[in-house]
Enzyme design. Sequence first.
Site, PDB file in Angstrom:
ATOM      1  N   GLY A  55      94.534  27.227  25.855  1.00 16.95           N
ATOM      2  CA  GLY A  55      93.136  27.581  26.056  1.00 16.95           C
ATOM      3  C   GLY A  55      92.959  29.077  26.122  1.00 16.95           C
ATOM      4  O   GLY A  55      93.911  29.854  26.019  1.00 16.95           O
ATOM      5  N   GLU A  56      91.698  29.472  26.311  1.00 16.20           N
ATOM      6  CA  GLU A  56      91.366  30.894  26.336  1.00 16.20           C
ATOM      7  C   GLU A  56      90.190  31.123  27.274  1.00 16.20           C
ATOM      8  O   GLU A  56      89.270  30.313  27.342  1.00 16.20           O
ATOM      9  CB  GLU A  56      91.011  31.377  24.925  1.00 16.20           C
ATOM     10  CG  GLU A  56      90.757  32.868  24.821  1.00 16.20           C
ATOM     11  CD  GLU A  56      90.611  33.325  23.376  1.00 16.20           C
ATOM     12  OE1 GLU A  56      90.396  34.537  23.162  1.00 16.20           O
ATOM     13  OE2 GLU A  56      90.720  32.466  22.473  1.00 16.20           O
ATOM     14  N   GLY A  57      90.238  32.216  28.023  1.00 19.34           N
ATOM     15  CA  GLY A  57      89.159  32.581  28.926  1.00 19.34           C
ATOM     16  C   GLY A  57      88.753  34.020  28.716  1.00 19.34           C
ATOM     17  O   GLY A  57      89.206  34.684  27.775  1.00 19.34           O
ATOM     18  N   PHE A  60      89.493  36.622  30.406  1.00 22.13           N
ATOM     19  CA  PHE A  60      90.506  37.633  30.694  1.00 22.13           C
ATOM     20  C   PHE A  60      91.799  37.436  29.928  1.00 22.13           C
ATOM     21  O   PHE A  60      92.675  38.289  29.967  1.00 22.13           O
ATOM     22  CB  PHE A  60      90.816  37.672  32.187  1.00 22.13           C
ATOM     23  CG  PHE A  60      89.721  38.303  32.996  1.00 22.13           C
ATOM     24  CD1 PHE A  60      89.577  39.676  33.044  1.00 22.13           C
ATOM     25  CD2 PHE A  60      88.821  37.526  33.700  1.00 22.13           C
ATOM     26  CE1 PHE A  60      88.571  40.265  33.781  1.00 22.13           C
ATOM     27  CE2 PHE A  60      87.812  38.097  34.450  1.00 22.13           C
ATOM     28  CZ  PHE A  60      87.674  39.472  34.487  1.00 22.13           C
ATOM     29  N   GLY A  61      91.950  36.303  29.238  1.00 22.31           N
ATOM     30  CA  GLY A  61      93.194  36.104  28.517  1.00 22.31           C
ATOM     31  C   GLY A  61      93.338  34.713  27.942  1.00 22.31           C
ATOM     32  O   GLY A  61      92.399  33.914  27.929  1.00 22.31           O
ATOM     33  N   VAL A  94      96.061  31.146  27.500  1.00 21.64           N
ATOM     34  CA  VAL A  94      97.080  30.382  28.206  1.00 21.64           C
ATOM     35  C   VAL A  94      97.919  29.619  27.190  1.00 21.64           C
ATOM     36  O   VAL A  94      97.387  29.009  26.250  1.00 21.64           O
ATOM     37  CB  VAL A  94      96.448  29.402  29.217  1.00 21.64           C
ATOM     38  CG1 VAL A  94      97.532  28.668  29.993  1.00 21.64           C
ATOM     39  CG2 VAL A  94      95.535  30.153  30.182  1.00 21.64           C
ATOM     40  N   LYS A 142      99.806  32.568  31.376  1.00 22.26           N
ATOM     41  CA  LYS A 142      98.510  33.200  31.152  1.00 22.26           C
ATOM     42  C   LYS A 142      98.765  34.643  30.749  1.00 22.26           C
ATOM     43  O   LYS A 142      99.274  35.445  31.533  1.00 22.26           O
ATOM     44  CB  LYS A 142      97.642  33.145  32.410  1.00 22.26           C
ATOM     45  CG  LYS A 142      96.267  33.779  32.225  1.00 22.26           C
ATOM     46  CD  LYS A 142      95.407  33.598  33.466  1.00 22.26           C
ATOM     47  CE  LYS A 142      94.014  34.176  33.260  1.00 22.26           C
ATOM     48  NZ  LYS A 142      93.142  33.973  34.449  1.00 22.26           N
ATOM     49  N   ASP A 172      84.176  30.076  40.601  1.00 20.11           N
ATOM     50  CA  ASP A 172      84.181  29.581  39.226  1.00 20.11           C
ATOM     51  C   ASP A 172      84.741  28.162  39.164  1.00 20.11           C
ATOM     52  O   ASP A 172      85.585  27.850  38.329  1.00 20.11           O
ATOM     53  CB  ASP A 172      84.995  30.519  38.328  1.00 20.11           C
ATOM     54  CG  ASP A 172      84.661  30.333  36.845  1.00 20.11           C
ATOM     55  OD1 ASP A 172      83.580  29.778  36.542  1.00 20.11           O
ATOM     56  OD2 ASP A 172      85.473  30.738  35.998  1.00 20.11           O
TER      57      ASP A 172
END
Length: 404
Positions: A97-99, A101-102, A104, A126, A234
């Site tokens: 996945g991706e968020g 800030f970075g 995973v 991460k 969050d």
Amino acid sequence: KSSTDDHNNNDGDDIVKVSEQNWTDLPGYRSRATMARPTAPNESLMSFTTIDCDHVISNQNNKDSADSLIRFSYQNLRNATNNFSSKNLTDGGTKLGEGSFGEVFRCATALLNPFRINDVKFVAVKRFKQLPVENSDNSNGRDEFLAELNIMYHFRHPNLVKLYGYSDDGPNLCIVTEYLENGSLHNYLFDRQPNRRPLSFAERVRIVTDIADAIVYLHTYSNLGMDKPFVHRDIKSANILLDEQIRARLGDLGLVRQGSNSNMETTIVTQTVKGTSVYMAPEAFRGDVSVKVDTFSFGVVLLELLTGMAAFDPNREESDMVSYIDEMIGDEFDQTNDRNNNLIESIEQTYQRWNNPIKIVQILDHKCHDWNQQLAAKLMILAKCCIEQRKRNRPTMIEVFHFF
């Protein structure tokens, strides 16, 4: 290669200095004197034991191996994630996945040092986004890395994602955590996979109980009356991970900050509004941070589990979950006065007044076939209490957890 070498030669020492100089200023820092819960370690990260991939750096002040972190080499992590493959895991890559800030990735421990991680087959890595050279204040990636590493090191709970270590010797900072086989709750519920069975009613209840327990742990981490509670900020189904037994862990602790205890306290206001909008309480958009922010987000996740619908769906007439529930049952649940009753008593009274089997069946996820309609209806009432627009009308997560 030369860029990576530069980082290996220079940045490793720099990040140690930053962490040592600024550690007590980070949100999760607790001195020995203010440690309130025996389940959390009572050392700052400055005094942890670091296990290097090549050798052990011993610490005479710390005898507990559980308080040790592994310092992985960036090159080792890159090799074990197939060069941080951009392909998703389902497409043969390693990306989970991706968020903001970075990204995973799933990492094979056989390519690292399996004896350091209790013989687990995979871990999650991460990788924080690389900072531009001109970004000298480290306002994003490094601060986020330090904050999340610090929070995860100090907070130990069965329903929080477990921290194994970190990497600081490459072009990107990395945090290494446990890998949860069933991925995020969001993906489990809403990514249609033919071989994935629907969650049972018991599993859904267990998931919300696990997460409520983790949130209460954060909110009550320091209960001496001197310190503010920690607020996740969050909570969403994408940040809830499921293990092989469908037990839940709350992850992504990078936004955890101190907030006020309740609506009765002086409000703590942050100028930086962070979170995921569809899960955010109305006051959170104004920077008002209290434990009631997490209560609201928990209520939205609970509704996702009850309805089988995503918190946001542009194809739905009422695209966000709160509006959808208000449209379906809002008139029957609106509270015109402050909630003064015990939460469990209040839910029971509302249930006796409202019990509407036809409406309940209409709202509940049709993919689940073993609903206990009475308990499901009470959970729906609980969720509605959690998403009250006025924070003073919402229960605390301690009250919510006692419901289970």
